[in-house]
Design an enzyme around this catalytic site. Sequence first.
Site, mmCIF file in Angstrom:
data_model
loop_
_atom_site.group_PDB
_atom_site.id
_atom_site.type_symbol
_atom_site.label_atom_id
_atom_site.label_comp_id
_atom_site.label_asym_id
_atom_site.label_seq_id
_atom_site.Cartn_x
_atom_site.Cartn_y
_atom_site.Cartn_z
ATOM 1 C CE LYS A 19 40.014 25.492 44.726
ATOM 2 N NZ LYS A 19 39.242 25.230 45.985
ATOM 3 C CD GLU A 25 42.363 26.835 54.225
ATOM 4 O OE1 GLU A 25 41.511 27.711 53.338
ATOM 5 O OE2 GLU A 25 42.939 25.940 53.811
ATOM 6 N NE ARG A 27 44.093 28.801 44.328
ATOM 7 C CZ ARG A 27 43.210 29.097 44.585
ATOM 8 N NH1 ARG A 27 43.286 29.969 45.795
ATOM 9 N NH2 ARG A 27 42.056 29.026 43.961
HETATM 10 N N1 PLP Z 1 40.248 27.714 50.946
HETATM 11 C C1 PLP Z 1 39.861 26.685 50.745
HETATM 12 C C2 PLP Z 1 40.248 25.481 51.267
HETATM 13 C C3 PLP Z 1 39.188 26.606 49.299
HETATM 14 O O1 PLP Z 1 38.712 25.428 48.878
HETATM 15 C C4 PLP Z 1 39.089 27.682 48.850
HETATM 16 C C5 PLP Z 1 38.244 28.087 47.574
HETATM 17 O O2 PLP Z 1 38.829 28.003 46.537
HETATM 18 C C6 PLP Z 1 39.437 29.130 49.413
HETATM 19 C C7 PLP Z 1 39.979 29.022 50.438
HETATM 20 C C8 PLP Z 1 38.983 30.149 48.735
HETATM 21 O O3 PLP Z 1 39.880 30.705 47.647
HETATM 22 P P1 PLP Z 1 39.608 31.257 46.328
HETATM 23 O O4 PLP Z 1 39.153 32.748 46.958
HETATM 24 O O5 PLP Z 1 40.899 31.488 45.653
HETATM 25 O O6 PLP Z 1 38.375 30.858 45.851
HETATM 26 C C1 COI Z 2 35.897 27.491 45.501
HETATM 27 O O1 COI Z 2 35.265 28.560 46.160
HETATM 28 O O2 COI Z 2 35.912 27.809 44.350
HETATM 29 C C2 COI Z 2 36.027 26.463 46.245
HETATM 30 O O3 COI Z 2 36.582 25.629 45.714
HETATM 31 C C3 COI Z 2 35.223 26.102 47.467
HETATM 32 C C4 COI Z 2 34.581 24.787 47.418
HETATM 33 C C5 COI Z 2 33.482 24.660 46.580
HETATM 34 C C6 COI Z 2 35.331 23.560 47.360
#
Ligand code: PLP
Ligand code: COI
Length: 343
Positions: A186, A222, A84
């Site tokens: 991200k 989200e 990612r």
């Molecule tokens: N959506 C956003 C905007 C986020 O910042 C995160 C955190 O990483 C997620 C979703 C969840 O992603 P992940 O499950 O890869 O941590």
């Molecule tokens: C994560 O879950 O890793 C995130 O980046 C979410 C938040 C702390 C920005």
Amino acid sequence: MSAEKKEIDWGSLGFGYIQTEKRYVSNYKEGAWDGGCLTEDANVVLNECAGVLQYAQTIFEGLKAYTTEDGHIVAFRPDLNAERMEASARRLEMPVFPRERFVDAVTSVVRANAAYVPPYGSGATLYLRPYMFGSDSVIGVKPSQEYQFRIFCTPVGPYFKGGAKPLTLCVSDFDRAAPHGTGSIKAGLNYAMSLHAIVGAHKAGFDENMYLDPGTRTRVEETGGANFLFVTKDGGVVTPKSDSILPSITRRSLLHVAKEYLGLEVSEREVYLDELGDFAECGLCGTAAVISPVGKIVDHGREICLSSGMAEMGPVTKKLYDTLTGIQMGRIQAPEGWIHVIE
Ligand code: PLP
Ligand code: COI
């Protein structure tokens, strides 16, 4: 095997920053990454005109390391964070940090800070934050020529105070991402965009914002830091499909768990604001959030109450939570390749 643990009250940790001993750093200059190393220096010194400071050229990742039931330290699917981050880098015209090196750097940061990896059963985990930013000076709007990639770690507890207590969300009047924008990567800029909205939501007594699709504002996207999972009244799992949300690794893992471990029907489709009242349960899923249950969503004064209520996590959300954390902590057999053993 493991280093002696630091004296930290693991059980009372929130989601905050505690400086640990070592972090990883690698610099990109003249078209190539250097060999990278661990450093004790937690500070970054930059020129006043650095790309990250002027034009927000910065991307990041988030993943966790866990102590398993049998005493190993593992990371959860770090290869997907590497993948990612590659997509994020390409979208912001940044160089790619090679995937194998990303996973090696995660490994070395966790090993070097093993004393900060919370013990099994403590309720805490070690959160890792890989990030990359434009480090040389740019005054015209263009990509930097030089970059720094770093990973630090910090022990954390639950993202939301109150742990598994259902949250109340508000439907935001602000958008987090633009159509054809950067919502699916991200990038730090997406989070800067959300700060005004989250401060407002907190002031109004809400735990988080629900963002709608920026094009029509009829579909659920989200929150500021997690994807949504909904449970239908007949026990199926539904998650919003959109080009402007982050492809959550937790959400993708949970869909697999729902289907393959729990035998549930899963669907990734557009989810409309109008249909939220039809769902039995709702959860926020992400690395930090794990699965945090939602009890109520407020849309401009209209209250949408999930039938799971405000007292505890709904039964399907609980099963998903128990199975995913069971896999992460080594109590349940993981699918091939999900668990990266560090020591
Ligand atoms: N959506 C956003 C905007 C986020 O910042 C995160 C955190 O990483 C997620 C979703 C969840 O992603 P992940 O499950 O890869 O941590
Ligand atoms: C994560 O879950 O890793 C995130 O980046 C979410 C938040 C702390 C920005």
